[in-house]
Design an enzyme around this catalytic site. Structure first.
Site, PDB file in Angstrom:
ATOM      1  N   GLU A 266      -3.429  -0.581  13.103  1.00 22.10           N
ATOM      2  CA  GLU A 266      -3.074  -1.768  13.894  1.00 22.10           C
ATOM      3  C   GLU A 266      -1.792  -2.408  13.365  1.00 22.10           C
ATOM      4  OE1 GLU A 266      -4.475  -2.013  16.671  1.00 22.10           O
ATOM      5  OE2 GLU A 266      -6.172  -0.690  16.226  1.00 22.10           O
ATOM      6  N   HIS A 269       1.069  -0.870  15.125  1.00 22.06           N
ATOM      7  CA  HIS A 269       1.294  -1.482  16.446  1.00 22.06           C
ATOM      8  C   HIS A 269       1.988  -2.835  16.285  1.00 22.06           C
ATOM      9  CE1 HIS A 269      -0.780   1.336  19.039  1.00 22.06           C
ATOM     10  NE2 HIS A 269      -1.920   1.240  18.375  1.00 22.06           N
TER      11      HIS A 269
HETATM   12 MG    MG Z   1      -3.775   2.459  18.783  1.00 17.90          MG
END
Ligand code: MG
Length: 503
Positions: A266, A269
């Protein structure tokens, strides 16, 4: 024209601001909202969505786009104005093509399908979900017809998640990938006892796991002044703006990688979102170019960096600090090997980087067959299980660990799965190009010096936001189309060495 552009920007900023508020409501829904708040939150989000849609699709917006589109393009393809208009027009065209009644029908069907899927999975009863999946297939076919009647339905849907990607490209890419991975999976299976994940098993204090996760993402470059990390059942990246990016992780008391790697994923991202330029904020070019490219960032940090040998060297003292005594007898090499234990398994979200894409290939095959009408919904579990056996040599004992395991289809998302594989492929391509530019990145990683790596990704990818289509951006960044070979070579080299076999 300048004035009209300013008016368009003012209008879009309102839409983006509402979206930003929605982002926060959605984040809270999945993290801290008390269970009984669900109904009111659902209504609030639906109402917000309606206002947002109405504002975005207002005829005035369409008129302004039409009036200034050519003026903006004349400023040059790379200019802010041209990119702004291209991105906005793409989004606007999609949004206005779907009739309001259809959007409402689709949304209601998704709510019902999600509920049914949840229960069906708990009871491992595919027949309870089957009518909903049939409806999802029908509605997606209609959606594709509205969006792009000239395209193959699957292409129209794929374009929602990965603009510019087509089934023809995927049909070439998956077989090459499968063929490349097969000998690696065979080699691992024949040597499966050579790599142990024992250092990651045991009893790990959950608060300490979260402290470790915070320290890891901070070192990678996650800015806690512009984001936060919390816990949720299913890790995700959300938030409300480039200066408020929220990631979540999860903890399993007896399996440390669950937290560590969800967090690194994450964070990848988040770093993409955090790298979106300030001047793109609340414009259509803010954020990431497509889901595949987004996933390339998460996979890059999670796997290429996070499961590398130099990363284990750097991270071992952190593991020792947060779990006193637990890693005393563990070497850097032990840690590296534990992070790369590979085994064919049933559940996609738990799959390692070698086997992961086979789970995706299977889903891609099934959803294209469903859309083509060549596979009946009732026969999906059987084909799923047969493909699991064929690709991974394992057979689900029931539909909960088979065809019912993923949420995507119940949420109306057909054409989404391939973006995961695209992300994996691109992560390896970026790694190759990065090493060509920066030299040996291993020495940087071993010292925990991630800034040059993040800087490279920022300059090549993040700084462009949504200005370009994914393939165009990749071409611009590294001069390549999406390719299978770099990923297969990366996997082959890494795992043949780890498991001690020859390819
Ligand atoms: Mg992903």
């Amino acid at each position: 024209m300048e004035k009209k552009f300013a008016e368009l920007r003012r209008r879009f900023e309102e839409v983006a601001a509402l979206g930003s508020a929605g982002g926060l409501l959605g984040w809270d829904q999945r993290t801290y909202m008390p269970p009984k708040g669900a109904e009111a939150r659902g209504k609030a989000l639906a109402a917000l969505e309606e206002v947002l849609h109405a504002k975005f699709t207002a005829p005035e917006t369409g008129r302004l786009i039409a009036e200034i589109y050519d003026w903006a393009q004349a400023k040059g393809h790379d200019s802010f104005e041209a990119s702004y208009l291209r991105a906005l027009k793409r989004d606007y065209d999609k949004e206005v093509k779907l009739p309001a009644e259809f959007v409402a029908e689709f949304s209601l069907a998704c709510t019902a399908a999600y509920e049914a899927w949840h229960k069906a999975r708990a009871a491992s009863d595919f027949s309870a979900f089957a009518p909903h999946l049939e409806k999802m297939v029908r509605l997606n076919l209609r959606k594709a017809q509205y969006l792009a009647p000239a395209l193959q339905p699957y292409d129209a849907l794929l374009d929602l998640y990965e603009p510019g990607m087509t089934r023809a490209k995927l049909d070439a890419l998956f077989p090459e990938l499968l063929a490349g991975l097969k000998p690696v999976i065979r080699g691992i299976a024949a040597n499966k006892d050579k790599v142990s994940d024992a250092p990651f098993r045991g009893d790990f204090d959950e608060a300490a796991q979260l402290r470790l996760a915070d320290e890891l993402v901070k070192a990678l470059g996650f800015d806690f002044e512009r984001g936060r990390q919390d816990k949720s059942a299913h890790p995700f990246t959300g938030g409300s703006s480039r200066n408020d990016v929220r990631i979540t992780t999860r903890t399993l008391k007896d399996w440390l990688p669950s937290c560590v790697y969800a967090s690194l994923h994450e964070c990848g991202h988040a770093l993409y979102e955090l790298g979106s330029p300030e001047e793109f904020e609340f414009t259509p070019v803010a954020g990431g170019a497509g889901l595949g490219l987004h996933e390339s960032q998460s996979r890059f940090w999670e796997n290429v960096i996070g499961r590398s040998r130099p990363f284990a060297r750097w991270a071992l003292p952190l593991y020792r600090k947060h779990f006193p005594g637990k890693f005393d007898g563990v070497s850097e090499e032990d840690l590296y090997r534990a992070a790369n234990h590979s085994e064919s398994s049933l559940i996609r979200v738990e799959a390692d980087e070698v086997t992961y894409n086979l789970h995706i290939a299977l889903r891609y095959e099934l959803e294209t067959l469903l859309l083509d009408g060549k596979l009946k919904v009732k026969d999906a579990p059987e084909l799923w299980n047969a493909k699991m056996k064929e690709y991974l040599g394992v057979t689900p004992a029931n539909d909960a660990e088979g065809v019912l395991q993923d949420v995507h289809w119940s949420q109306g998302m057909i054409g989404y799965f391939p973006t995961y594989t695209l992300g994996n492929l691109v992560s390896a391509q970026l790694y190759g190009a990065m090493k060509a530019d920066l030299g040996d990145t291993d020495a940087l990683v071993a010292k925990g010096e991630f800034a040059p790596i993040l800087g490279w990704l920022g300059k090549k990818i993040h700084v462009h936001g949504r200005k370009y289509l994914p393939e165009e951006l990749l071409q611009k960044a590294i001069g390549e189309k999406i390719q299978v070979r770099p990923f297969v070579e990366y996997i082959g080299a890494k795992y043949s060495e780890l498991y001690g076999f020859r390819l």
